[in-house]
Design a protein around this motif. Structure first.
Motif, short mmCIF file in Angstrom:
data_model
loop_
_atom_site.label_atom_id
_atom_site.label_comp_id
_atom_site.label_asym_id
_atom_site.label_seq_id
_atom_site.Cartn_x
_atom_site.Cartn_y
_atom_site.Cartn_z
N HIS A 19 30.29 -17.52 -24.23
CA HIS A 19 31.58 -17.18 -24.85
C HIS A 19 32.08 -18.30 -25.75
N ASP A 20 31.63 -19.55 -25.49
CA ASP A 20 32.02 -20.69 -26.30
C ASP A 20 30.85 -21.20 -27.14
N TYR A 21 30.05 -20.26 -27.66
CA TYR A 21 28.81 -20.65 -28.34
C TYR A 21 29.04 -21.56 -29.53
N LYS A 62 27.48 -10.67 -30.02
CA LYS A 62 27.60 -11.74 -29.03
C LYS A 62 27.18 -11.29 -27.64
N TYR A 63 27.68 -10.14 -27.21
CA TYR A 63 27.35 -9.61 -25.88
C TYR A 63 25.87 -9.22 -25.81
N SER A 96 34.44 -9.21 -19.73
CA SER A 96 35.47 -9.84 -20.57
C SER A 96 36.72 -10.16 -19.75
N LEU A 118 30.87 -15.10 -39.05
CA LEU A 118 31.08 -15.16 -37.60
C LEU A 118 31.47 -13.81 -37.03
N TYR A 119 32.17 -12.99 -37.83
CA TYR A 119 32.59 -11.69 -37.29
C TYR A 119 31.39 -10.80 -36.99
N ASN A 166 26.84 -1.17 -34.94
CA ASN A 166 26.49 -2.58 -35.14
C ASN A 166 25.31 -2.70 -36.11
N ASP A 169 29.76 -12.32 -33.79
CA ASP A 169 30.57 -11.95 -32.63
C ASP A 169 30.33 -10.50 -32.23
#
Length: 407
Positions: A168-170, A161-162, A53, A154-155, A297, A158
């Protein structure tokens, strides 16, 4: 509009008739046994996520440098375990602290080393490859198909995401590149601040992708029907009570329900419902590049899907041969056992190969100006001279859990 799923309706009607008798888990205690290999797999990636990051943050600036003071306020967001300066100094072959020339009284800045920049260029080649972008898009499609409505806020995306290996700009790249896969949507509710929650929605259902890893393996092995079994890999020294073994044998005989089917009609505390919950967690972990994620998660996604935390906790506790929960790096990480041989992934995803290169660079330090492998303070196999201390350590490596412990 997401079309209705017709596949599996007859199968679910069969389940309603066939499983009127509800079995429940035996009254037994399942012990947790520490797996040093899987703990190593988790611990190996310590600090990797905040490091990557920080790398992306530094590269996002035109000068590709940052004043250290500007990083400190971002410490909680980036999950930096120490002060920013201490973190940078810990990895001298990745970060370089310097004073900008020709600027009197300037604050210390940080930039990336040539070694790190070279690895970053290799990573870009992987992320920009059409094959990789299609792979990550299809895994994201599968995640959306696990959700009943075919969309997720989206949260939550995200949050994975990793683990999914998303760019990072998916949002600005995958939406444009795969307009037949995704669309941005309003989730229909607001967050705690009153803002509208946005999400990612599946444009259309994909029957070709709605096949779980378990079903694919069963087909490869020539298994037919619904008696699909999960792979069970109990660690050495793990002995189950006889009644638990008998219960597992019967549990395996229950029909397998795909995680891409909606089986919320099942009684939540039934064994059949538990097998479906296991299938959902199993498929979720299979979609991730490292085949593991933080337990929180899993719970937060389960909360949104309507599973409830006690139900998912039972699924993790009752099946230690499928899932392992590691307590390393100050969190709890759920690992899919079948994807590991000792501490190494069986089928290494290209992005994981790249991340291993970053880890190798993280483990190098400078000794008299030359890179050397970092010496760990606690080496594997070290023993205590005190038998009492040894027993205490062994006690920490195993404990038992019953259904009464799951709230």
């Amino acid at each position: 509009m997401l079309r209705l799923q017709n596949a599996g309706r007859g199968h679910l009607l069969f389940l309603r008739r066939r499983h009127r008798h509800i079995r429940t888990f035996v009254n037994a205690r399942i012990k947790w046994v520490r797996d040093p290999y899987l703990d190593t797999a988790v611990e190996r990636e310590k600090n990797l996520k905040p490091l990557l990051s920080l790398k992306d943050l530094i590269l996002s600036h035109p000068s590709q440098t940052l004043p250290i003071s500007s990083v400190s306020p971002l410490k909680p967001h980036l999950q930096i375990p120490t002060t920013a300066r201490t973190f940078f100094l810990k990895y001298p072959l990745i970060f370089k602290i310097f004073l900008p020339p020709h600027k009197p009284n300037s604050l210390p800045h940080v930039k990336l080393t040539p070694r790190l920049l070279s690895l970053h260029q290799d990573e870009i080649l992987i992320l920009d490859a059409p094959r990789y972008r299609k792979d990550v898009a299809e895994r994201l499609v599968r995640l959306l198909m696990i959700a009943r409505a075919g969309k997720l806020p989206l949260y939550l995306i995200d949050m994975f995401k990793y683990d999914l290996g998303l760019p990072h700009d998916y949002l600005s790249t995958l939406l444009l590149e795969f307009p037949d896969y995704f669309s941005l949507c309003n989730m229909g509710f607001r967050d705690s601040s009153g803002s509208v929650v946005l999400g990612l929605e599946l444009v259309s259902w994909r029957d070709d992708l709605a096949v779980s890893v378990v079903e694919k393996r069963a087909k490869e092995n020539g298994e037919t029907g619904t008696r699909t079994k999960f792979s069970m890999n109990l660690p050495r020294g793990f002995d189950l009570e006889k009644k638990v073994v008998e219960w597992l044998d019967e549990w395996h005989k229950l029909p397998y329900i795909s995680p891409y089917e909606n089986a919320f009609h099942l009684i939540p505390n039934s064994d059949q419902a538990e097998k479906w919950a296991v299938a959902v967690i199993h498929e979720l972990l299979s979609l991730l590049v490292s085949k593991k994620t933080e337990r929180e998660n899993v719970f937060r996604l389960g909360d949104f899907l309507g599973f409830g935390r006690p139900r998912l906790k039972r699924a993790l506790v009752h099946f230690p041969g499928i899932f392992y929960v590691s307590n390393k790096i100050k969190t709890q990480t759920v690992v899919l056992r079948e994807e590991y041989r000792k501490s190494m992934l069986v089928g290494m995803h290209p992005l994981m190969l790249m991340r291993n290169k970053y880890i190798s660079l993280m483990n190098l330090v400078l000794r008299r100006g030359k890179p050397r492998i970092r010496v760990l303070q606690h080496r594997k196999g070290s023993t205590s001279s005190s038998s009492t201390r040894g027993k205490k350590k062994d006690d920490q490596n195993r404990y038992t859990i019953s259904d009464n412990d799951i709230d």
